[in-house]
Scaffold this active site. Structure first.
Site, PDB file in Angstrom:
ATOM      1  N   ARG A   1       0.794  -1.232   0.000  1.00 51.95           N
ATOM      2  CA  ARG A   1       0.000   0.000   0.000  1.00 51.95           C
ATOM      3  C   ARG A   1       0.832   1.291   0.000  1.00 51.95           C
ATOM      4  O   ARG A   1       0.477   2.224  -0.714  1.00 51.95           O
ATOM      5  CB  ARG A   1      -1.010   0.002   1.163  1.00 51.95           C
ATOM      6  CG  ARG A   1      -2.028  -1.153   1.061  1.00 51.95           C
ATOM      7  CD  ARG A   1      -3.074  -1.100   2.163  1.00 51.95           C
ATOM      8  NE  ARG A   1      -3.900   0.082   2.034  1.00 51.95           N
ATOM      9  CZ  ARG A   1      -3.789   1.172   2.762  1.00 51.95           C
ATOM     10  NH1 ARG A   1      -2.903   1.247   3.739  1.00 51.95           N
ATOM     11  NH2 ARG A   1      -4.560   2.196   2.545  1.00 51.95           N
TER      12      ARG A   1
ATOM     13  N   CYS B   1      14.581  -4.285  -4.537  1.00 53.54           N
ATOM     14  CA  CYS B   1      15.400  -3.366  -5.337  1.00 53.54           C
ATOM     15  C   CYS B   1      14.540  -2.376  -6.112  1.00 53.54           C
ATOM     16  O   CYS B   1      14.431  -2.453  -7.340  1.00 53.54           O
ATOM     17  CB  CYS B   1      16.301  -4.176  -6.262  1.00 53.54           C
ATOM     18  SG  CYS B   1      17.360  -5.257  -5.306  1.00 53.54           S
TER      19      CYS B   1
END
Ligand SMILES: *Cc1c(COP(=O)(O)O)cnc(C)c1O
Length: 432
Positions: free
Chosen positions: A327, A361
């Protein structure tokens, strides 16, 4: 900068609270669960779910009403089981959700099927198991659903999702009731769509529905939407098409960070007063709450891996990431983050300010920004309000297995989903 989260700052949730220096879910210490099951770990309170449901049930006392939990908020089987056992129906948005909720023991007659892109295969599956109602979102879908039903010698019960064109005053990604949204049938096209539905051989018109958005914290958009929907009910029935049920969707917000949405029973007292005033108080009412039933019933536990001080920012790197808690990355959403076992002094304002980030990443992989915390590597943090739209949106990005889940019921902690192994994440793949 956000003030440090103090125990008093926990979102209004009596089932998740500090006892002394231990954050507890019901009668279970979260530090014990983290030690036993590892992190990241989702922990839910059964009592919190049932008390959120009870607020709606109180609101509807003495009415003909069906609460259909919008299971996309959290679709773990044991969570569905809690709501099925409590008499809930379910709002589903895919054939996968339908299969899942039936596996959890739901009564198909209490299942409704929403969504703009139902496939023929999903329609067939839903008709064959005998779901209660299709919430149809376009005229083209009406034709296809009728065809599929006729081919099976069945009739599909339908409600049309109308778009009341009201502003839910929430994040644009979770606002669904405005004209520019892909959802629902425009108000001015609704009567024509109902006439069309009534003329098709495979359909039985039973209701009307709307859903104006999510994380709604004001009452006015609901009252406005209700007025618009009831105007349509009057017009549709004047055209000779009876409407048996009125479904007001979901969308009620929760307290993430001092948000003050109305309580479900107080909201419905106002909405029912309007229904009564307009002469529709005896109709069957349906609602589709998701977030408000589970959002504040869950936390995600995560361990601090490294502290990485910097010139412009200090980073607190934790073992949960955007694949577990999507979220913040998706909606810039705010979750409170608190220590499971506060260090001395950590509830005063002398912690360091960190961005709390995960190992994935991507620069978008953050869980919280500018949080004042007194932490060290190895500490366990609890990301609060993590019961809705977290695990159900989790992914395997970066080949990270999804977290384990625990359902707490009083003093008992049930493991309801095992942690995914790396092997699980590639088990369906094949080398050429
Ligand atoms: C997502 C959704 C809901 C539930 O919304 P919440 O904000 O979680 O209450 C209800 N109905 C429909 C059609 C939805 O798409």
């Amino acid at each position: 900068m956000n003030a440090i989260a103090t125990p008093q700052g926990l979102p209004g949730q009596p089932h998740i609270a500090y006892q002394g220096d231990q954050l507890m879910v019901e009668c279970v210490r979260l530090s014990d669960l983290a030690r036993e099951h590892g992190t990241p770990l989702f922990v839910y309170s059964k009592a919190a779910m049932l008390s959120a449901l009870a607020a709606y049930q109180r609101g509807f006392a003495g009415r003909k009403a069906q609460i259909c939990y919008a299971m996309k908020a959290n679709s773990t089987l044991a969570v569905l089981q809690v709501f099925a056992d409590a008499g809930c129906g379910f709002d589903t948005v895919s054939g996968g959700e339908l299969a899942r909720v039936l596996a959890a023991g739901a009564d198909p007659a209490k299942v409704i099927f929403s969504g703009v892109g139902k496939t023929r295969a999903e329609m067939k599956q839903a008709l064959q198991v005998g779901i209660g109602c299709f919430n149809v979102e376009s005229e083209a879908e009406l034709d296809v659903l009728s065809e599929v039903a006729v081919s099976l010698n069945l009739k599909a019960s339908v409600s049309l999702r109308v778009n009341p064109n009201v502003d839910a005053k929430t994040h644009p990604y979770i606002s669904t009731g405005l004209k520019g949204n892909k959802f629902g049938i425009a108000h001015e096209d609704a009567l024509r769509a109902y006439r069309h539905a009534a003329s098709l051989p495979g359909l039985q018109v039973v209701g009307i529905d709307c859903h104006i958005g999510s994380q709604i914290t004001e009452t006015t958009p609901y009252l406005d939407a209700m007025d618009r929907v009831l105007d349509l009910v009057g017009e549709i029935e004047a055209a000779g098409i009876p409407i048996q049920h009125i479904d007001f969707g979901g969308g009620l917000g929760i307290n993430y960070n001092g948000d003050t949405p109305p309580e479900a029973d107080a909201l419905w007292a106002q909405l029912l007063a309007k229904l009564d005033a307009r002469g529709y108080g005896q109709r069957q009412i349906m609602i589709e709450p998701g977030r408000s039933l589970v959002g504040n019933a869950g936390v995600c536990l995560t361990e601090v891996l490294y502290l990485k001080p910097g010139e412009q920012k200090n980073f607190c790197i934790v073992d949960a990431a955007m694949n577990d808690l999507p979220r913040p990355a998706m909606y810039q959403a705010f979750h409170q983050i608190v220590p499971v076992t506060p260090r001395a002094g950590s509830v005063t304002a002398d912690g360091t300010v960190y961005d709390i980030v995960g190992p994935v990443c991507e620069s978008g992989d953050w869980i919280g920004k500018d949080r004042q915390l007194q932490v060290a590597a190895g500490d366990v943090l609890a990301v609060l309000s993590a019961g809705a739209y977290c695990m159900s949106m989790a992914s395997n990005y970066n080949t990270r297995g999804r977290a384990a889940e625990i359902l707490v019921d009083g003093t008992k902690a049930h493991l309801i989903r095992q942690r995914e192994s790396a092997f699980d994440t590639f088990a369906l793949e094949q080398l050429v």
